[in-house]
Design a protein around this motif. Structure first.
Motif, mmCIF file in Angstrom:
data_model
loop_
_atom_site.group_PDB
_atom_site.id
_atom_site.type_symbol
_atom_site.label_atom_id
_atom_site.label_comp_id
_atom_site.label_asym_id
_atom_site.label_seq_id
_atom_site.Cartn_x
_atom_site.Cartn_y
_atom_site.Cartn_z
ATOM 1 N N UNK A 1 0.720 -1.173 -0.039
ATOM 2 C CA UNK A 1 -0.166 -0.184 0.165
ATOM 3 C C UNK A 1 1.010 1.401 -0.350
ATOM 4 N N UNK A 2 1.369 1.379 -0.501
ATOM 5 C CA UNK A 2 1.771 3.238 -1.897
ATOM 6 C C UNK A 2 0.508 3.991 -1.314
ATOM 7 N N UNK A 3 1.255 5.303 -0.675
ATOM 8 C CA UNK A 3 0.885 6.482 -0.625
ATOM 9 C C UNK A 3 1.428 7.891 -0.822
ATOM 10 N N UNK A 4 0.972 8.464 -1.157
ATOM 11 C CA UNK A 4 2.036 10.204 -1.435
ATOM 12 C C UNK A 4 1.525 10.779 -0.221
ATOM 13 N N UNK B 1 -2.382 16.104 -10.281
ATOM 14 C CA UNK B 1 -3.660 15.344 -11.383
ATOM 15 C C UNK B 1 -3.013 14.022 -11.080
ATOM 16 N N UNK B 2 -4.212 13.272 -9.993
ATOM 17 C CA UNK B 2 -4.476 11.908 -9.830
ATOM 18 C C UNK B 2 -4.709 10.947 -11.014
ATOM 19 N N UNK B 3 -5.567 11.910 -11.272
ATOM 20 C CA UNK B 3 -6.001 10.641 -12.810
ATOM 21 C C UNK B 3 -4.370 10.836 -14.159
ATOM 22 N N UNK B 4 -3.598 11.836 -13.837
ATOM 23 C CA UNK B 4 -2.015 11.281 -14.472
ATOM 24 C C UNK B 4 -1.671 10.280 -14.658
ATOM 25 N N UNK B 5 -1.884 10.244 -12.556
ATOM 26 C CA UNK B 5 -0.740 9.338 -12.202
ATOM 27 C C UNK B 5 -1.380 8.059 -12.334
ATOM 28 N N UNK C 1 -3.435 8.732 -2.587
ATOM 29 C CA UNK C 1 -3.329 9.770 -2.477
ATOM 30 C C UNK C 1 -3.040 10.515 -1.400
ATOM 31 N N UNK C 2 -2.587 11.556 -0.680
ATOM 32 C CA UNK C 2 -2.395 12.022 0.615
ATOM 33 C C UNK C 2 -2.948 12.135 1.344
ATOM 34 N N UNK D 1 -7.982 6.582 -2.855
ATOM 35 C CA UNK D 1 -7.068 5.862 -3.083
ATOM 36 C C UNK D 1 -7.061 5.671 -5.216
ATOM 37 N N UNK D 2 -5.865 6.195 -5.540
ATOM 38 C CA UNK D 2 -5.625 6.066 -6.851
ATOM 39 C C UNK D 2 -6.277 5.062 -7.759
ATOM 40 N N UNK D 3 -5.075 4.070 -7.175
ATOM 41 C CA UNK D 3 -5.606 2.438 -8.389
ATOM 42 C C UNK D 3 -5.240 1.809 -7.487
ATOM 43 N N UNK D 4 -4.868 0.372 -8.054
ATOM 44 C CA UNK D 4 -5.197 -0.882 -6.974
ATOM 45 C C UNK D 4 -5.783 -1.917 -7.697
ATOM 46 N N UNK D 5 -4.386 -2.544 -8.236
ATOM 47 C CA UNK D 5 -3.741 -3.656 -8.742
ATOM 48 C C UNK D 5 -4.087 -5.299 -7.845
#
Length: 168
Positions: A109-112, A118-122, A156-157, A161-165
């Protein structure tokens, strides 16, 4: 994003396995680990994925795999000196990471820790690297045969959740 993936791939080197193996297979495993370290230093994602896959194959050949469940594997990894060193490295990139067991999955679990404009770009960058994440997960599962899969989650900070795989 490339630095994030470099650091992600470097995390795989924290695995310390303790099975006995034939001398030649063990030497091949050490050579594969050195090749992986060189690829990490070079920063090329494809090279790192390929060399870690080679490392996992050599671990299988040397009998250096383990049937640990996710909870046990996580406990061992997060209490290692290598894990602490890796966590210090990613802090410099504006990230933190928690490794946790979810059912019998290992979840990274990575957290900025920085604001992301722009979370969509990330997410688009992460989606583009999904094949590399899958290869990395497949290699981990070659070494840790007792787990059901690997989860990579990016937040995100603010914790959203930005993305989960998830890979099995």
């Amino acid at each position: 994003m490339k630095k994030l993936l470099v650091l992600l791939m470097a995390l795989c080197m924290i695995f310390s396995l303790t099975a006995c193996a034939q001398l030649e297979a063990r030497k091949n495993l050490v050579d594969a680990q050195n090749e992986f370290n060189d690829a990490v230093d070079g920063g090329d994602i494809d090279d790192m994925t390929d060399t870690f896959d080679n490392f996992a194959d050599k671990a299988v050949d040397a009998g250096e795999t383990t049937d640990l469940d996710a909870e046990t594997a996580v406990d061992i990894l997060v209490n290692s000196d290598e894990w602490e060193a890796q966590m210090e490295s990613i802090k410099e990139q504006g990230l933190t990471c928690e490794l946790e067991a979810r059912d019998n999955y290992m979840a990274y679990v990575y957290k900025y820790s920085i604001d992301i404009p722009d979370p969509n770009a990330v997410k688009a960058n992460l989606d583009a690297s999904k094949d590399s994440l899958k290869s990395f997960a497949d290699s981990i599962m070659k070494v840790y045969t007792g787990i059901d899969g690997i989860i990579f989650e990016y937040c995100a900070k603010d914790g959203s959740v930005i993305a989960t795989y998830t890979f099995q």
